[in-house]
Structure formats: C-alpha cells, structure tokens
Design an enzyme around this catalytic site. Structure first.
Site, PDB file in Angstrom:
ATOM      1  N   SER A 294       0.915  57.317  37.471  1.00  0.00           N
ATOM      2  CA  SER A 294       1.314  57.894  36.213  1.00  0.00           C
ATOM      3  C   SER A 294       2.308  58.909  35.819  1.00  0.00           C
ATOM      4  O   SER A 294       3.299  58.794  36.784  1.00  0.00           O
ATOM      5  CB  SER A 294       0.136  57.937  35.188  1.00  0.00           C
ATOM      6  OG  SER A 294       0.624  57.833  33.625  1.00  0.00           O
ATOM      7  N   ASP A 397       1.708  47.210  30.111  1.00  0.00           N
ATOM      8  CA  ASP A 397       2.018  48.711  29.939  1.00  0.00           C
ATOM      9  C   ASP A 397       3.334  48.628  29.308  1.00  0.00           C
ATOM     10  O   ASP A 397       4.197  48.285  29.881  1.00  0.00           O
ATOM     11  CB  ASP A 397       2.229  49.284  31.276  1.00  0.00           C
ATOM     12  CG  ASP A 397       2.337  50.850  31.398  1.00  0.00           C
ATOM     13  OD1 ASP A 397       2.412  51.378  30.114  1.00  0.00           O
ATOM     14  OD2 ASP A 397       2.515  51.091  32.518  1.00  0.00           O
ATOM     15  N   HIS A 427      -2.210  50.115  31.725  1.00  0.00           N
ATOM     16  CA  HIS A 427      -1.694  51.336  32.361  1.00  0.00           C
ATOM     17  C   HIS A 427      -3.016  52.082  33.306  1.00  0.00           C
ATOM     18  O   HIS A 427      -4.031  52.116  32.535  1.00  0.00           O
ATOM     19  CB  HIS A 427      -1.197  52.360  31.401  1.00  0.00           C
ATOM     20  CG  HIS A 427      -0.606  53.383  31.873  1.00  0.00           C
ATOM     21  ND1 HIS A 427       0.862  53.593  32.136  1.00  0.00           N
ATOM     22  CD2 HIS A 427      -1.196  54.736  32.163  1.00  0.00           C
ATOM     23  CE1 HIS A 427       1.138  54.501  32.790  1.00  0.00           C
ATOM     24  NE2 HIS A 427       0.110  55.556  32.710  1.00  0.00           N
TER      25      HIS A 427
END
Length: 465
Positions: A294, A397, A427
């Site tokens: 991320s 996502d 995600h």
C-alpha cells in the site's frame, strides 16, 4: 464480490479509520509532541507479538525475529526475520507447490541420516548441521540464537548466505507498524517462502513526521545495511591479518546480517542486471529486493529511485528488484477505477484523501505530488533505469488503474514489470489481519516468491519454468 463477513468488517474498518484520521487531524499539544517522531501507535490499537530471536517451539514456522533501533536520533524501528537453515529440511515430504520452484527434488535420506537441505550445509553457533549421522538433536541444537557462526563454520558459511528483502508496511502513512501482528505474520511468510532475510521497516508516521521523513527512513535503511556489510568485511579482513577487529567497529555489526547476508559476486549481478554499472567487478554485493505494501509501495518506489541515483555510493547493496503491492498511487486526473470504485472496501477514496493531507507538508497538498503520482513529469531518474518491478493489484481496489498504468510505462522502456491482478480481491487482501489466512492471500505470497526468486537465485537451480 467478497464474502459478507469481509463486507461487514470493511464497514467497521472504515468507520474506525475515519475516526482515527479525524483525531489525528486535530493539532496535538506541544507537550505531547514526539521530538523524534513515532513509528507506531499505542499498543492497545495494534496487537504486537514479541520478538523471538531463536528457533524455538515458540516460532513453529521456523523464522526467528529480533527488533532493532539503528538510528538514535529518530524513532526508526526495524524487525529482522531470519528463516531457519533446517526448517525446509524438517518436512518429511515437500508440499506440491514447492516443486514448482525446485527442478531438482530432494532424494530420500538414507536410514540414520538427517534430511538436510542441499543448501544448509554450514554449522552455526548453537545449531549443528552436519551430513554425518547424528543422534536426536538436543535443545541446544534446536534453538538458534542467530549470532555469528563459529570459527570452524566460517569457511562454509558462504553456502548459507541469504538475500535481503526490505519490507515497508501499509497503513496510509499514519497507522501500522513493522511489528504489528498482521505485518509480523506476512513477513514470516515471505521469509519462509523466499528463503531470505526480511527487514521490516518501522518508518516514522504522519502527522508527527510528514513527507519526506518516511521516505528518507527507507533510504536510511539501505545505507544502514551497506554500512553493516562494510563493517563486517573490515572485521573479516582484520581478523584474517591477525589484527583485532574491534577497532573497526565489530561491536556495531549486526550479527544476523554479518553471518547470513549474501555477498554475491558483483560480476554475476552485473550480467543479470545491466542497469548497474561499476568498475568493481569482483566486489561482493548484497542482493536486495524492496517490497512495499500500500503506502509502503510508494516508499519502496522512492527508495528504488534513490538507489539508482546513488549507484555505487550504496555499495555493496544492490536493489535487484522491487514488489509493489496495491500501491497507494493517486493523481489529479481521475481514472476509471477511481470513478467506479471510489467507495470500495476498507480504504475508500475519502479516507485516503484525508490521509494524504496528514502526510504531505502543510500547504503542499496536491494529488500530483511526486510522492503520490509516480508518472508526474520530472520525477526522475528515467524509468528505463528502474529495477524489475512486480505490481500486485486487486480487482475491487479503486487505486488499481494508476498502478497498472505505471507498470505499463515501465514495460514501454523494456523494464520487466508484470502485473498480477486478483479477482474479487480488495485493497490489502494479502496483508490485512482478517484476510491473511485466506487461500488468496497464501497464493499471492507464493506468486510473489516465485517472481522474486528469478532475481535472487543467481547461482542455484531454484526455478523450473
């Protein structure tokens, strides 16, 4: 579409995240401000397993851990993960998926002999590995403190040298930690599958430390690894000459890296990775892979760029590849996925915008900031100099399109930059605590390990494509 349980957990997760980000947006009293920043939030918000610097029954996956604070002037925190040299040999039969990465299956051991890995032929302090028949190992042999090999084993230690994976956790720059329960479990999995030392970086968090502190922490870790390798090399040289090594900083050497980090031939690395050029053909290097999750993927990409710019100034560390897992990329021009999935699971666009406002310097908020948009003009260096880059994206996502676009730009300049997209995934589907044990998360870790081994298995026969 993800299961109902995941959808419900996503709603709760977003409510708590929004509340946490709102509380962090309030100015903190000067008396409570941390002068060196913070690398984690209070422990009641993130369960953290203690480090275990031995291969005892407390670490059934065969991975030892230890915590370090390399910089006394900041809160930078590292957790090292070292796989057990005997762990893979302990299994009576290899798992089916392991045969994909080994074209030379192990033969069954003869009666009375230990089933040893063909690469685990060295002996280390507090652990014995010998091809000769031995009785049942004692507790002292089963537990490994992780320190330097004994002098008698130093000559054969090169057979058990491991590459280094530097991992950056997620959390939107404001939450998460290197030693959180989820990140600890994920790094253990990566260390075991890749058979590599994993250095999880607990970088400074926002808003206490805004851009570029977290990014600079990533570069500082590479410099720290290079320093450790140089100190260890000086120590070995001085000891070989009969000179005391303490005067060359042997007391500052991290023993796990000194004993196990891989000093591969630079000639082999240059043949495999022509984007590195140096006259030091015979020098030893440490193959390093960057793995970002991320927002950690943003840090990894920044560190890779700085490593390319630094060149031989980071010797003997060489970044040979990077893995960007659902990177936290944004931009002012919305993509199709941003319009369609803006209110997606766990990290929606509104929460991410608030996180970026907390991370970027006050008065400099822009979705086209170099930290947010990887394709902004003049970000440098040229993309053709970037190391091979694997991008992992999730179908649900909202940030996936920009990550795919970045990968496409890398492929246009002949950089090995594949994309792995997982169906019905959200995600952080492979690193979030509630999703770590799903088959999809396990498959993602295995796919990453297969790709990484293309660049860290230079001298063995690890792959069978």
């Amino acid at each position: 579409m993800p299961p109902v349980a995941v959808q419900l957990h996503s709603l709760l997760f977003k409510l708590l995240l929004r509340r946490r980000l709102s509380s962090l947006s309030a100015p903190a009293p000067a008396s409570t401000a941390a002068p060196f920043g913070v690398s984690s939030r209070p422990a009641d918000q993130r369960p953290s397993p203690p480090s275990n610097p031995s291969f005892s029954p407390a670490s059934p996956d065969g991975v030892a851990t230890k915590d370090l604070h390399p910089d006394p002037l900041s809160s930078l925190h590292l957790r090292l993960f070292l796989p057990n040299p005997n762990h893979h040999a302990a299994a009576t039969s290899p798992a089916p998926h392991s045969l994909r990465r080994n074209s030379f299956p192990q033969r069954d051991p003869a009666p009375g002999q230990d089933h040893l890995s063909r690469r685990a032929s060295a002996s280390f302090h507090a652990v014995g590995v010998s091809p000769a028949p031995t009785p049942a190992p004692s507790a002292a042999l089963r537990d490994y403190g992780g320190y330097l090999p004994t002098a008698s084993a130093a000559r054969s230690a090169a057979r058990r040298r491991l590459p280094v994976i530097v991992q950056f956790h997620g959390g939107a720059f404001v939450t998460g930690a290197a030693d959180s329960a989820a990140n600890d479990a994920f790094c253990r999995r990566v260390a075991r599958l890749c058979d590599a030392i994993v250095v999880a970086v607990g970088y400074r968090l926002a808003p206490e430390s805004r851009y570029p502190e977290a990014f600079e922490d990533g570069v500082a870790v590479l410099r720290w690894i290079a320093k450790q390798a140089n100190l260890a090399a000086c120590g070995r040289t001085m000891m070989g000459k009969g000179t005391g090594a303490d005067s060359f900083g042997a007391s500052m050497v991290e023993p796990w890296l000194a004993a196990h980090a891989d000093p591969s031939s630079f000639a082999a690395v240059r043949r495999e990775f022509p984007f590195y050029e140096s006259p030091q053909i015979d020098a030893a290097v440490i193959r390093c892979v960057l793995l970002g999750v991320s927002c950690g993927a943003n840090i990894a990409d920044y560190v890779a760029r700085k490593a390319v710019e630094a060149g031989k100034l980071l010797d003997p560390v060489r970044v040979v590849a990077q893995v960007l897992m659902y990177p936290f990329f944004m931009g002012s021009a919305p993509t199709r996925s941003e319009l369609k999935l803006a209110n997606s699971y766990f990290y929606d666009k509104a929460s991410c915008l608030l996180a970026w406002k907390l991370f970027l310097p006050e008065g400099e908020f822009s979705l086209d900031h170099p930290a947010a948009n990887p394709l902004v003009p003049g970000r440098g260096p040229p993309l053709k100099l970037m190391p091979p880059t694997l991008t992992v994206v999730a179908e649900l996502d909202w940030m996936k399109d920009r990550a795919i676009a970045y990968s496409e730009e890398l492929r246009k300049v002949n950089v090995d930059a594949p994309v792995l997209e997982y169906k019905d995934a959200v995600h952080e589907f492979a690193t979030l605590d509630v999703l770590l044990k799903t088959p999809q998360a396990q498959a993602c870790a295995e796919d990453i390990a297969i790709w990484i081994k293309k660049y860290i298995s230079l001298r063995g026969h690890e792959l069978s494509y």
